[in-house]
Design a protein around this motif. Structure first.
Motif, PDB file in Angstrom:
ATOM      1  N   THR A 253      52.244  22.523  19.499  1.00 57.48           N
ATOM      2  CA  THR A 253      53.125  23.340  18.657  1.00 57.48           C
ATOM      3  C   THR A 253      53.020  23.942  19.180  1.00 57.48           C
ATOM      4  OG1 THR A 253      52.139  22.888  17.287  1.00 57.48           O
ATOM      5  CG2 THR A 253      54.000  20.983  17.509  1.00 57.48           C
TER       6      THR A 253
ATOM      7  N   ILE B 264      54.297  29.772  12.929  1.00 58.90           N
ATOM      8  CA  ILE B 264      55.493  28.677  13.547  1.00 58.90           C
ATOM      9  C   ILE B 264      55.604  27.694  12.712  1.00 58.90           C
ATOM     10  CG2 ILE B 264      53.884  27.271  14.200  1.00 58.90           C
ATOM     11  CD1 ILE B 264      55.872  26.060  16.192  1.00 58.90           C
ATOM     12  N   SER B 265      56.710  27.644  11.755  1.00 56.00           N
ATOM     13  CA  SER B 265      56.898  26.890  10.380  1.00 56.00           C
ATOM     14  C   SER B 265      56.347  25.673  10.956  1.00 56.00           C
ATOM     15  CB  SER B 265      58.934  27.237  10.790  1.00 56.00           C
ATOM     16  OG  SER B 265      59.056  26.335  11.353  1.00 56.00           O
TER      17      SER B 265
ATOM     18  N   TYR C  11      58.569  22.903   9.680  1.00 54.83           N
ATOM     19  CA  TYR C  11      59.669  22.124   9.662  1.00 54.83           C
ATOM     20  C   TYR C  11      59.500  22.520  11.489  1.00 54.83           C
ATOM     21  CZ  TYR C  11      60.148  21.973   5.542  1.00 54.83           C
ATOM     22  OH  TYR C  11      60.772  21.902   3.825  1.00 54.83           O
ATOM     23  N   ARG C  12      59.400  23.153  11.971  1.00 57.74           N
ATOM     24  CA  ARG C  12      59.538  23.535  13.807  1.00 57.74           C
ATOM     25  C   ARG C  12      58.705  22.475  14.718  1.00 57.74           C
ATOM     26  NH1 ARG C  12      62.737  23.694  17.358  1.00 57.74           N
ATOM     27  NH2 ARG C  12      62.423  25.306  19.313  1.00 57.74           N
TER      28      ARG C  12
END
Length: 266
Positions: free
Chosen positions: A136, A143-144, A146-147
């Motif tokens: 990821t 990075i969030s 949820y992302r």
């Protein structure tokens, strides 16, 4: 992970009831006949009007092998000319934190950096077995939450594993590994328990178990079996020293890889 069988089977199957239909809740045994010959099955029956038979027992009676993939809930049948490989598998590894979200910090060491180092090692270990790996993040990027699971879903990942290091404000001698899961995400509890056992075996670390953590966003929003691994306590100096060692990071990575392979049935 969708794949057609590499061979065609043309069967003439008929069911011959051995006993008249039983009442609700009772099982009525049946015989399965293939081209006039009864198959040696002991697990075919009728229950509540539905005919049930073990796929494995039928396949083995026909001289086929069955391979079960827990992650994709897929049964592969083969006559020996083909076997499923881990090249069909995609695993999303999620190095926790990143960017301005550093996670725990002790002695100038940021959790986000440790998480990324362990995740990279784990990616290499999984790729060595032919597994496709998606990270990821592969840099110190924010990075969030949820992302992260969205990226896994977009990549068609079969498994999602978030990698973290732990800390305790109350116990200066806390040690060990634990793995978290969401109780309502199919396959996650089994994945977490399998990873936990493999990590403890690979590292010799204290086993603090696998825990249900339904409040964690990356577990709650996952569309595939998911687990979050806490690799050790940065707040304990001796454990932080181990986490900094490349050899120990490799042991953690091998534990993650072993857990994935075991979960997949390999």
């Amino acid at each position: 992970m969708k794949r057609l069988l590499p061979f065609a089977l043309t069967l003439s199957l008929s069911l011959l009831l051995m006993v008249t239909a039983a009442g609700s809740g009772q099982r009525t045994p049946v015989t399965v006949v293939l081209n006039g010959e009864a198959l040696p099955l002991d697990s075919a029956y009728i229950e509540n009007g539905r005919t049930m038979a073990s796929l494995r027992s039928i396949a083995e009676a026909l001289g086929l092998t069955v391979t079960w993939n827990q992650a994709s809930q897929t049964a592969y049948l083969s006559d020996g000319s083909w076997q499923p490989t881990f090249q069909d598998v995609t695993v999303a590894l999620d190095p926790g934190h990143g960017g301005s979200s550093t996670g725990a910090q002790y002695n100038g060491i940021r959790e986000s950096d440790l998480n990324l180092a362990i995740a990279r090692e784990a990616a290499d270990a999984l790729r060595a077995h032919g597994i496709h790996v998606v990270l990821t993040r592969d840099s110190d990027a924010g990075i969030s939450l949820y992302r992260r699971t969205a990226l896994a879903a977009e990549a068609g990942a079969d498994l999602f594993i978030s990698i973290h290091c732990n800390a305790s404000d109350t116990d200066p001698e806390a040690t060990g590994i634990y793995t978290a899961y969401h109780p309502d995400v199919r396959g996650s509890r089994s994945l977490a328990a399998t990873l936990q056992g493999a990590l403890v075996a690979a590292t010799g670390a204290a086993d603090t178990g696998s825990w249900s953590r339904p409040n964690l966003a990356v577990l709650r929003t996952a569309k595939m079996p998911a687990a979050l691994v806490e690799c050790g306590y940065m707040s304990t100096p001796e454990e932080l020293e181990r986490l900094l060692q490349p050899d120990y990071q490799e042991q953690l990575a091998q534990g993650i890889a072993l857990g994935v392979l075991t979960y997949l049935g390999g």
